[in-house]
Design a protein around this motif. Sequence first.
Motif, PDB file in Angstrom:
ATOM      1  N   GLY A 188       0.819  -1.200   0.000  1.00  0.00           N
ATOM      2  CA  GLY A 188       0.000   0.000   0.000  1.00  0.00           C
ATOM      3  C   GLY A 188       0.855   1.253   0.000  1.00  0.00           C
ATOM      4  O   GLY A 188       2.084   1.180  -0.036  1.00  0.00           O
ATOM      5  N   PRO A 189       0.216   2.422   0.049  1.00  0.00           N
ATOM      6  CA  PRO A 189       0.951   3.682   0.008  1.00  0.00           C
ATOM      7  C   PRO A 189       1.929   3.843   1.173  1.00  0.00           C
ATOM      8  O   PRO A 189       1.686   3.335   2.272  1.00  0.00           O
ATOM      9  N   VAL A 190       3.025   4.553   0.911  1.00  0.00           N
ATOM     10  CA  VAL A 190       4.057   4.814   1.920  1.00  0.00           C
ATOM     11  C   VAL A 190       4.380   6.298   1.885  1.00  0.00           C
ATOM     12  O   VAL A 190       4.751   6.831   0.837  1.00  0.00           O
ATOM     13  N   SER A 191       4.239   6.971   3.017  1.00  0.00           N
ATOM     14  CA  SER A 191       4.599   8.398   3.087  1.00  0.00           C
ATOM     15  C   SER A 191       6.069   8.542   3.468  1.00  0.00           C
ATOM     16  O   SER A 191       6.705   7.589   3.945  1.00  0.00           O
ATOM     17  N   THR A 192       6.590   9.728   3.286  1.00  0.00           N
ATOM     18  CA  THR A 192       7.954  10.018   3.719  1.00  0.00           C
ATOM     19  C   THR A 192       8.096   9.746   5.209  1.00  0.00           C
ATOM     20  O   THR A 192       9.091   9.161   5.653  1.00  0.00           O
ATOM     21  N   PHE A 193       7.089  10.130   5.998  1.00  0.00           N
ATOM     22  CA  PHE A 193       7.133   9.883   7.435  1.00  0.00           C
ATOM     23  C   PHE A 193       7.161   8.386   7.728  1.00  0.00           C
ATOM     24  O   PHE A 193       7.898   7.931   8.605  1.00  0.00           O
ATOM     25  N   ARG A 214       1.196  14.629  -3.070  1.00  0.00           N
ATOM     26  CA  ARG A 214       1.632  15.572  -2.034  1.00  0.00           C
ATOM     27  C   ARG A 214       0.450  15.836  -1.119  1.00  0.00           C
ATOM     28  O   ARG A 214      -0.628  16.223  -1.578  1.00  0.00           O
ATOM     29  N   GLU A 215       0.648  15.619   0.170  1.00  0.00           N
ATOM     30  CA  GLU A 215      -0.433  15.747   1.142  1.00  0.00           C
ATOM     31  C   GLU A 215       0.039  16.489   2.378  1.00  0.00           C
ATOM     32  O   GLU A 215       1.231  16.549   2.655  1.00  0.00           O
ATOM     33  N   SER A 216      -0.914  17.007   3.134  1.00  0.00           N
ATOM     34  CA  SER A 216      -0.620  17.581   4.448  1.00  0.00           C
ATOM     35  C   SER A 216      -0.791  16.462   5.464  1.00  0.00           C
ATOM     36  O   SER A 216      -1.887  15.921   5.612  1.00  0.00           O
ATOM     37  N   LEU A 217       0.304  16.095   6.125  1.00  0.00           N
ATOM     38  CA  LEU A 217       0.287  14.975   7.066  1.00  0.00           C
ATOM     39  C   LEU A 217       0.890  15.388   8.403  1.00  0.00           C
ATOM     40  O   LEU A 217       1.834  16.177   8.444  1.00  0.00           O
ATOM     41  N   PRO A 218       0.377  14.802   9.501  1.00  0.00           N
ATOM     42  CA  PRO A 218       0.951  15.109  10.818  1.00  0.00           C
ATOM     43  C   PRO A 218       2.201  14.277  11.084  1.00  0.00           C
ATOM     44  O   PRO A 218       2.291  13.124  10.671  1.00  0.00           O
ATOM     45  N   ASP A 219       3.158  14.887  11.783  1.00  0.00           N
ATOM     46  CA  ASP A 219       4.336  14.134  12.210  1.00  0.00           C
ATOM     47  C   ASP A 219       4.016  13.417  13.517  1.00  0.00           C
ATOM     48  O   ASP A 219       2.860  13.418  13.966  1.00  0.00           O
ATOM     49  N   GLU A 220       5.019  12.793  14.130  1.00  0.00           N
ATOM     50  CA  GLU A 220       4.763  12.018  15.348  1.00  0.00           C
ATOM     51  C   GLU A 220       4.315  12.875  16.523  1.00  0.00           C
ATOM     52  O   GLU A 220       3.764  12.372  17.486  1.00  0.00           O
ATOM     53  N   ARG A 221       4.525  14.187  16.449  1.00  0.00           N
ATOM     54  CA  ARG A 221       4.057  15.092  17.503  1.00  0.00           C
ATOM     55  C   ARG A 221       2.710  15.721  17.188  1.00  0.00           C
ATOM     56  O   ARG A 221       2.210  16.527  17.949  1.00  0.00           O
ATOM     57  N   GLY A 222       2.151  15.380  16.019  1.00  0.00           N
ATOM     58  CA  GLY A 222       0.853  15.909  15.643  1.00  0.00           C
ATOM     59  C   GLY A 222       0.907  17.210  14.865  1.00  0.00           C
ATOM     60  O   GLY A 222      -0.132  17.780  14.551  1.00  0.00           O
ATOM     61  N   ILE A 223       2.095  17.679  14.544  1.00  0.00           N
ATOM     62  CA  ILE A 223       2.245  18.918  13.778  1.00  0.00           C
ATOM     63  C   ILE A 223       2.042  18.588  12.299  1.00  0.00           C
ATOM     64  O   ILE A 223       2.715  17.711  11.754  1.00  0.00           O
TER      65      ILE A 223
END
Length: 103
Positions: A40-45, A74-83
């Motif tokens: 399935g899809p894989v993000s940079t994060f 290209r998407e807006s995604l949260p990092d591990e801190r929720g940012i």
Amino acid sequence: MENKNARPAEAETSANHTADTSNLATAAQRQRMLEALRSGPVSTFDARARLNILAPAPRVKELRESGFVILTKRESLPDERGIVHPGIARYVLISEPPAKAVA
């Protein structure tokens, strides 16, 4: 009896079930990325956190050069801190190169 110290099961994502992530060789990273993309899809994060691939774009480029068709969203995604970060790449495997015929 319930184990109160047990960690909750991680949500199943394409990047959760991978081989040895301690191997930092380019070929090993490329193989981990391909295996994850097949699920399935894989993000940079995802690639950084779960596959131990700090720069996934070059691995995707190498796979494309080998004949794999991979879409980058290209998407807006949260990092591990929720940012939430805008413009994070999410890679999607569209097709694989045809198998070579054995003569």
